[in-house]
Design a protein around this motif. Structure first.
Motif, PDB file in Angstrom:
ATOM      1  N   THR A  45       0.512  -1.027  -0.267  1.00 15.07           N
ATOM      2  CA  THR A  45       0.137  -0.076  -0.250  1.00 15.07           C
ATOM      3  C   THR A  45       0.892   1.054   0.332  1.00 15.07           C
ATOM      4  OG1 THR A  45       0.184   0.422   2.605  1.00 15.07           O
ATOM      5  CG2 THR A  45      -1.494  -1.068   1.701  1.00 15.07           C
ATOM      6  N   ASP A  46       0.277   2.183  -0.267  1.00 16.48           N
ATOM      7  CA  ASP A  46       1.337   3.428  -1.241  1.00 16.48           C
ATOM      8  C   ASP A  46       1.511   4.117   0.642  1.00 16.48           C
ATOM      9  OD1 ASP A  46       1.181   3.686  -2.933  1.00 16.48           O
ATOM     10  OD2 ASP A  46      -0.564   5.117  -3.111  1.00 16.48           O
ATOM     11  N   GLU A  47       0.963   3.853   1.346  1.00 13.93           N
ATOM     12  CA  GLU A  47       1.154   4.370   3.424  1.00 13.93           C
ATOM     13  C   GLU A  47       2.548   3.250   3.952  1.00 13.93           C
ATOM     14  OE1 GLU A  47      -0.186   5.000   7.467  1.00 13.93           O
ATOM     15  OE2 GLU A  47      -1.544   4.062   5.836  1.00 13.93           O
ATOM     16  N   ALA A  48       2.196   1.985   2.856  1.00 19.01           N
ATOM     17  CA  ALA A  48       3.538   1.133   3.809  1.00 19.01           C
ATOM     18  C   ALA A  48       4.551   1.597   3.523  1.00 19.01           C
ATOM     19  CB  ALA A  48       2.925  -0.505   3.793  1.00 19.01           C
ATOM     20  N   LYS A  50       5.402   3.954   1.975  1.00 17.95           N
ATOM     21  CA  LYS A  50       6.251   5.953   2.064  1.00 17.95           C
ATOM     22  C   LYS A  50       6.971   5.201   3.153  1.00 17.95           C
ATOM     23  CE  LYS A  50       5.099  10.459   3.020  1.00 17.95           C
ATOM     24  NZ  LYS A  50       4.377  11.530   3.072  1.00 17.95           N
ATOM     25  N   MET A  51       6.826   4.312   4.056  1.00 14.86           N
ATOM     26  CA  MET A  51       6.722   3.736   5.871  1.00 14.86           C
ATOM     27  C   MET A  51       8.016   3.334   5.690  1.00 14.86           C
ATOM     28  SD  MET A  51       3.256   3.382   8.293  1.00 14.86           S
ATOM     29  CE  MET A  51       4.909   3.401   9.310  1.00 14.86           C
ATOM     30  N   CYS A  52       8.147   2.300   4.803  1.00 16.06           N
ATOM     31  CA  CYS A  52       9.094   1.652   4.503  1.00 16.06           C
ATOM     32  C   CYS A  52      10.542   2.720   3.456  1.00 16.06           C
ATOM     33  CB  CYS A  52       8.732   0.835   3.405  1.00 16.06           C
ATOM     34  SG  CYS A  52       8.034  -0.499   4.614  1.00 16.06           S
ATOM     35  N   GLN A  53       9.879   2.766   3.172  1.00 17.99           N
ATOM     36  CA  GLN A  53      11.232   3.581   2.585  1.00 17.99           C
ATOM     37  C   GLN A  53      11.505   4.920   3.670  1.00 17.99           C
ATOM     38  OE1 GLN A  53       9.501   6.073  -0.688  1.00 17.99           O
ATOM     39  NE2 GLN A  53       9.347   4.207  -2.564  1.00 17.99           N
ATOM     40  N   GLN A  54      11.468   5.761   4.356  1.00 20.23           N
ATOM     41  CA  GLN A  54      11.704   6.366   5.513  1.00 20.23           C
ATOM     42  C   GLN A  54      12.487   6.051   6.320  1.00 20.23           C
ATOM     43  OE1 GLN A  54       8.001   7.561   7.388  1.00 20.23           O
ATOM     44  NE2 GLN A  54       7.426   9.643   5.316  1.00 20.23           N
ATOM     45  N   VAL A  55      12.474   4.566   6.944  1.00 20.53           N
ATOM     46  CA  VAL A  55      13.038   4.053   7.455  1.00 20.53           C
ATOM     47  C   VAL A  55      14.618   3.603   6.703  1.00 20.53           C
ATOM     48  CG1 VAL A  55      13.524   1.230   8.494  1.00 20.53           C
ATOM     49  CG2 VAL A  55      10.638   2.838   8.860  1.00 20.53           C
ATOM     50  N   GLU A  56      14.611   3.293   5.706  1.00 23.59           N
ATOM     51  CA  GLU A  56      15.961   2.366   5.113  1.00 23.59           C
ATOM     52  C   GLU A  56      16.103   3.990   4.416  1.00 23.59           C
ATOM     53  OE1 GLU A  56      16.466  -0.040   3.721  1.00 23.59           O
ATOM     54  OE2 GLU A  56      14.519  -1.096   4.959  1.00 23.59           O
ATOM     55  N   ALA A  57      16.436   4.454   4.417  1.00 24.68           N
ATOM     56  CA  ALA A  57      17.085   6.176   4.236  1.00 24.68           C
ATOM     57  C   ALA A  57      17.461   6.268   5.567  1.00 24.68           C
ATOM     58  CB  ALA A  57      16.089   7.311   4.224  1.00 24.68           C
ATOM     59  N   TYR A  58      16.228   6.468   6.775  1.00 21.98           N
ATOM     60  CA  TYR A  58      16.524   6.629   7.616  1.00 21.98           C
ATOM     61  C   TYR A  58      17.851   5.764   8.429  1.00 21.98           C
ATOM     62  CZ  TYR A  58      16.978   7.862  13.517  1.00 21.98           C
ATOM     63  OH  TYR A  58      16.852   8.351  14.473  1.00 21.98           O
ATOM     64  N   LYS A  59      17.629   4.240   7.737  1.00 22.34           N
ATOM     65  CA  LYS A  59      19.513   4.026   8.554  1.00 22.34           C
ATOM     66  C   LYS A  59      20.121   3.612   8.506  1.00 22.34           C
ATOM     67  CE  LYS A  59      20.548  -0.844  10.381  1.00 22.34           C
ATOM     68  NZ  LYS A  59      21.907  -0.876   9.721  1.00 22.34           N
ATOM     69  N   THR A 202      -7.116 -11.779   5.324  1.00 26.29           N
ATOM     70  CA  THR A 202      -7.203 -11.452   6.481  1.00 26.29           C
ATOM     71  C   THR A 202      -5.313 -11.050   7.422  1.00 26.29           C
ATOM     72  OG1 THR A 202      -8.963 -12.272   7.270  1.00 26.29           O
ATOM     73  CG2 THR A 202      -7.151 -12.344   8.984  1.00 26.29           C
ATOM     74  N   LYS A 203      -4.071 -12.569   7.055  1.00 28.32           N
ATOM     75  CA  LYS A 203      -3.099 -12.631   7.490  1.00 28.32           C
ATOM     76  C   LYS A 203      -1.965 -11.473   6.613  1.00 28.32           C
ATOM     77  CE  LYS A 203       0.390 -15.507   7.216  1.00 28.32           C
ATOM     78  NZ  LYS A 203       1.495 -16.955   6.429  1.00 28.32           N
ATOM     79  N   ARG A 204      -2.843 -11.305   5.391  1.00 25.10           N
ATOM     80  CA  ARG A 204      -1.685 -10.328   4.594  1.00 25.10           C
ATOM     81  C   ARG A 204      -1.803  -8.892   5.458  1.00 25.10           C
ATOM     82  NH1 ARG A 204      -3.678  -7.720  -0.841  1.00 25.10           N
ATOM     83  NH2 ARG A 204      -5.423  -7.155   0.854  1.00 25.10           N
ATOM     84  N   ASN A 205      -3.037  -8.992   5.668  1.00 27.22           N
ATOM     85  CA  ASN A 205      -3.604  -7.337   6.161  1.00 27.22           C
ATOM     86  C   ASN A 205      -2.985  -7.250   7.876  1.00 27.22           C
ATOM     87  OD1 ASN A 205      -5.180  -6.666   3.906  1.00 27.22           O
ATOM     88  ND2 ASN A 205      -7.119  -7.548   5.145  1.00 27.22           N
ATOM     89  N   ASP A 206      -3.016  -8.135   8.684  1.00 30.93           N
ATOM     90  CA  ASP A 206      -2.788  -8.237   9.783  1.00 30.93           C
ATOM     91  C   ASP A 206      -1.495  -8.320  10.233  1.00 30.93           C
ATOM     92  OD1 ASP A 206      -4.822  -8.734  10.861  1.00 30.93           O
ATOM     93  OD2 ASP A 206      -4.826 -11.192  10.886  1.00 30.93           O
ATOM     94  N   CYS A 207      -0.009  -9.129   8.996  1.00 32.50           N
ATOM     95  CA  CYS A 207       1.311  -8.309   8.484  1.00 32.50           C
ATOM     96  C   CYS A 207       1.368  -6.893   8.563  1.00 32.50           C
ATOM     97  CB  CYS A 207       1.410  -9.199   8.004  1.00 32.50           C
ATOM     98  SG  CYS A 207       1.779 -11.313   8.412  1.00 32.50           S
ATOM     99  N   ARG A 208       0.566  -6.498   7.471  1.00 36.30           N
ATOM    100  CA  ARG A 208       0.770  -5.374   7.416  1.00 36.30           C
ATOM    101  C   ARG A 208       0.910  -4.118   8.587  1.00 36.30           C
ATOM    102  NH1 ARG A 208      -3.128  -4.002   4.432  1.00 36.30           N
ATOM    103  NH2 ARG A 208      -3.961  -2.974   5.777  1.00 36.30           N
TER     104      ARG A 208
END
Length: 269
Positions: A45-48, A50-59, A202-208
């Motif tokens: 999803t776009d939100e997920a 974006k958050m992952c990209q921010q984590v990678e840049a921060y790391k 349901t599992k996919r959504n829970d993992c996200r």
């Protein structure tokens, strides 16, 4: 949700083992070959995303900052990269101090200065040896304290980021399982296949959600502590350099006095 697109074949290897510095390669589990040699590429999803990209840049930034601080602490390019695992300081002070003490022991057994009737004492190098050994002790003590000051940032780099990478991998695998369930449902059109698809969704959504919650609570909300750790390191670095300089004032005065006495001696005409 998946998007279909044609891409060339790629050789996907396993994720690298958990390390300290560095980024985890993107798992990219969503690309696979079909009978028609076409590819399916999963999309977060776009939100997920974006958050992952921010984590990678921060790391990436955190790695460079941490490495720079470690190098500033020990001023050794090899040793600085090992400090996150064990306290390994530069042994130059210790080696030099031990050598001077050994040198003095041997030197006093050698030729004497002056004449038999007017012998002169060999100047002792013990003050220099004592200072060097004291500087070695001070360096190790301050090094341990600085590592403690950076504990919050080190925890993100060595633990929290890699837990995020694991959750991200689980999320991608859940998306893959959901896509397979949808494919089977389209083929079978049965109640069992429909139930399997609902379970996979349901599992996919829970993992996200679990991955995103971890990013917010364990990474984003901890950035203030990371910054505070760096500020503590800065303040301690000032005290460290002052402590090191305070170990050698008397020796410095002695050297300056001898230089002045030597300058008063005029060469013969």
């Amino acid at each position: 949700m998946t998007t279909r697109e044609s891409t060339r074949s790629t050789d996907e290897g396993p994720l690298p083992e958990r390390a300290f510095y560095g980024l985890a390669d993107h798992p990219n589990h969503g690309i696979f070959s079909s009978i028609l040699k076409r590819k399916r590429k999963f999309a977060m999803t776009d939100e997920a995303k974006k958050m992952c990209q921010q984590v990678e840049a921060y790391k990436s930034c955190a790695d460079r900052l941490h490495l720079s601080l470690m190098f500033m602490l020990v001023e050794n390019p090899v040793t600085s990269k090992q400090l996150h695992d064990r306290v390994t300081i530069d042994l130059s002070y210790s080696t030099a101090g031990s050598y001077l003490r050994f040198y003095e022991t041997i030197n006093r057994k050698g030729r004497k200065l002056g004449t038999k009737s007017n012998s002169k004492e060999i100047e002792s190098v013990e003050p220099a040896a004592k200072t060097l050994l004291a500087m070695n002790v001070e360096q190790e003590k301050r090094c341990r304290k600085q590592l403690e000051n950076l504990k919050a940032l080190s925890k993100f780099i060595g633990e929290d980021y890699w837990e995020y990478a694991r959750l991200r991998k689980v999320y991608w695998e859940a998306m893959e399982q959901y896509d397979e369930a949808v494919t089977n449902q389209n083929k079978e059109r049965s109640e069992q296949a429909e139930q399997a698809t609902a379970t996979a969704q349901t599992k996919r959504n829970d993992c996200r959600i679990k991955m995103m919650d971890f990013i917010v609570k364990s990474i984003n909300d901890q950035r203030g502590k990371h910054a505070e750790a760096v500020l503590k390191f800065r303040d301690e670095a000032i005290l460290y350099h002052k402590a090191m300089s305070d170990l050698i004032p008397d020796l410095k005065v002695d050297v300056e006095a001898k230089l002045e006495s030597k300058s008063s001696i005029k060469p013969p005409k």
